[in-house]
Scaffold this motif. Structure first.
Motif, PDB file in Angstrom:
ATOM      1  N   LYS A 104      12.204  61.139 -54.187  1.00 18.95           N
ATOM      2  CA  LYS A 104      10.914  60.448 -54.329  1.00 18.95           C
ATOM      3  C   LYS A 104      10.692  60.129 -55.802  1.00 18.95           C
ATOM      4  O   LYS A 104      10.906  60.968 -56.670  1.00 18.95           O
TER       5      LYS A 104
ATOM      6  N   TYR B 222      12.672  46.732 -51.475  1.00 16.25           N
ATOM      7  CA  TYR B 222      11.894  47.553 -50.562  1.00 16.25           C
ATOM      8  C   TYR B 222      12.232  47.131 -49.138  1.00 16.25           C
ATOM      9  O   TYR B 222      12.137  45.965 -48.799  1.00 16.25           O
TER      10      TYR B 222
ATOM     11  N   LYS C  43       6.932  45.880 -52.564  1.00 16.15           N
ATOM     12  CA  LYS C  43       6.795  45.666 -51.117  1.00 16.15           C
ATOM     13  C   LYS C  43       6.547  44.199 -50.795  1.00 16.15           C
ATOM     14  O   LYS C  43       6.988  43.707 -49.768  1.00 16.15           O
TER      15      LYS C  43
ATOM     16  N   SER D 168       3.891  48.833 -55.006  1.00 13.70           N
ATOM     17  CA  SER D 168       3.088  47.915 -54.190  1.00 13.70           C
ATOM     18  C   SER D 168       3.532  46.467 -54.410  1.00 13.70           C
ATOM     19  O   SER D 168       3.566  45.673 -53.470  1.00 13.70           O
TER      20      SER D 168
ATOM     21  N   ALA E 212       7.370  56.571 -53.720  1.00  9.59           N
ATOM     22  CA  ALA E 212       8.190  55.979 -52.662  1.00  9.59           C
ATOM     23  C   ALA E 212       9.509  56.729 -52.585  1.00  9.59           C
ATOM     24  O   ALA E 212       9.972  57.303 -53.574  1.00  9.59           O
ATOM     25  N   THR E 213      10.091  56.715 -51.399  1.00 10.39           N
ATOM     26  CA  THR E 213      11.407  57.305 -51.204  1.00 10.39           C
ATOM     27  C   THR E 213      12.458  56.309 -51.684  1.00 10.39           C
ATOM     28  O   THR E 213      12.426  55.133 -51.307  1.00 10.39           O
TER      29      THR E 213
ATOM     30  N   ASN F 124      11.907  48.747 -44.926  1.00  9.85           N
ATOM     31  CA  ASN F 124      11.549  49.789 -43.952  1.00  9.85           C
ATOM     32  C   ASN F 124      10.891  51.006 -44.603  1.00  9.85           C
ATOM     33  O   ASN F 124      11.288  52.143 -44.366  1.00  9.85           O
ATOM     34  N   ASP F 125       9.873  50.781 -45.419  1.00  8.27           N
ATOM     35  CA  ASP F 125       9.123  51.848 -46.093  1.00  8.27           C
ATOM     36  C   ASP F 125       9.974  52.715 -47.015  1.00  8.27           C
ATOM     37  O   ASP F 125       9.635  53.865 -47.289  1.00  8.27           O
ATOM     38  N   GLN F 126      11.104  52.186 -47.466  1.00  6.33           N
ATOM     39  CA  GLN F 126      11.956  52.877 -48.436  1.00  6.33           C
ATOM     40  C   GLN F 126      12.430  51.848 -49.451  1.00  6.33           C
ATOM     41  O   GLN F 126      12.566  50.669 -49.146  1.00  6.33           O
TER      42      GLN F 126
ATOM     43  N   GLN G 229       2.008  55.625 -57.826  1.00  8.18           N
ATOM     44  CA  GLN G 229       2.427  55.446 -56.434  1.00  8.18           C
ATOM     45  C   GLN G 229       3.813  56.050 -56.241  1.00  8.18           C
ATOM     46  O   GLN G 229       4.663  55.960 -57.126  1.00  8.18           O
TER      47      GLN G 229
END
Length: 127
Positions: A67, A100, A38, A35, A76-77, A102-104, A74
């Motif tokens: 992952k 971090y 990001k 988190s 994340a990929t 694009n959600d990766q 938490q």
């Protein structure tokens, strides 16, 4: 004349020390959670463990994908452009260094800590 040389020498040393300190501090990469990663722009380190045992190559075959679960739980990929580190499935800890996007989490480096192959022997010593 001699005092002027000393002053110049001290100024050069001071500039070198300031430059070295700035270079060192900019190379430090903090440990953060996903988190926090990001919300940050620069390169960071996330420490965790494999969330699943599935470590695969991406569709183009140029990156490793898995992952990771950080210390707060938490997940994340992780995408790492490089060869699959040896022993990653048995790793006791993985540090992904990168950003971090694009959600990766795009890792520039992976540090894999594997279990020790040397086990301590417990026993009593007879005298």
């Amino acid at each position: 004349m001699m005092k002027r040389r000393h002053g110049i020498g001290i100024a050069i040393i001071a500039i070198f020390i300031i430059f070295s300190a700035f270079s060192f501090s900019s190379s430090l990469t903090p440990y953060v959670t996903f988190s926090q990663a990001k919300a940050m722009n620069g390169s960071v380190q996330v420490r965790g463990v494999l969330a699943t045992e599935q470590v695969t190559m991406t569709d183009d075959g140029k990156a490793v994908k898995f992952k990771l679960r950080d210390e707060k739980g938490q997940e994340a990929t992780i995408i790492y452009k490089g060869t699959k580190p040896e022993g990653i499935e048995q790793a006791t800890s993985i540090v992904a260094i990168g950003k971090y996007q694009n959600d990766q989490f795009i890792a520039e480096k992976l540090l894999v800590k594997c279990p020790s192959k040397y086990q301590s022997v417990q026993g009593s010593v007879k005298s």
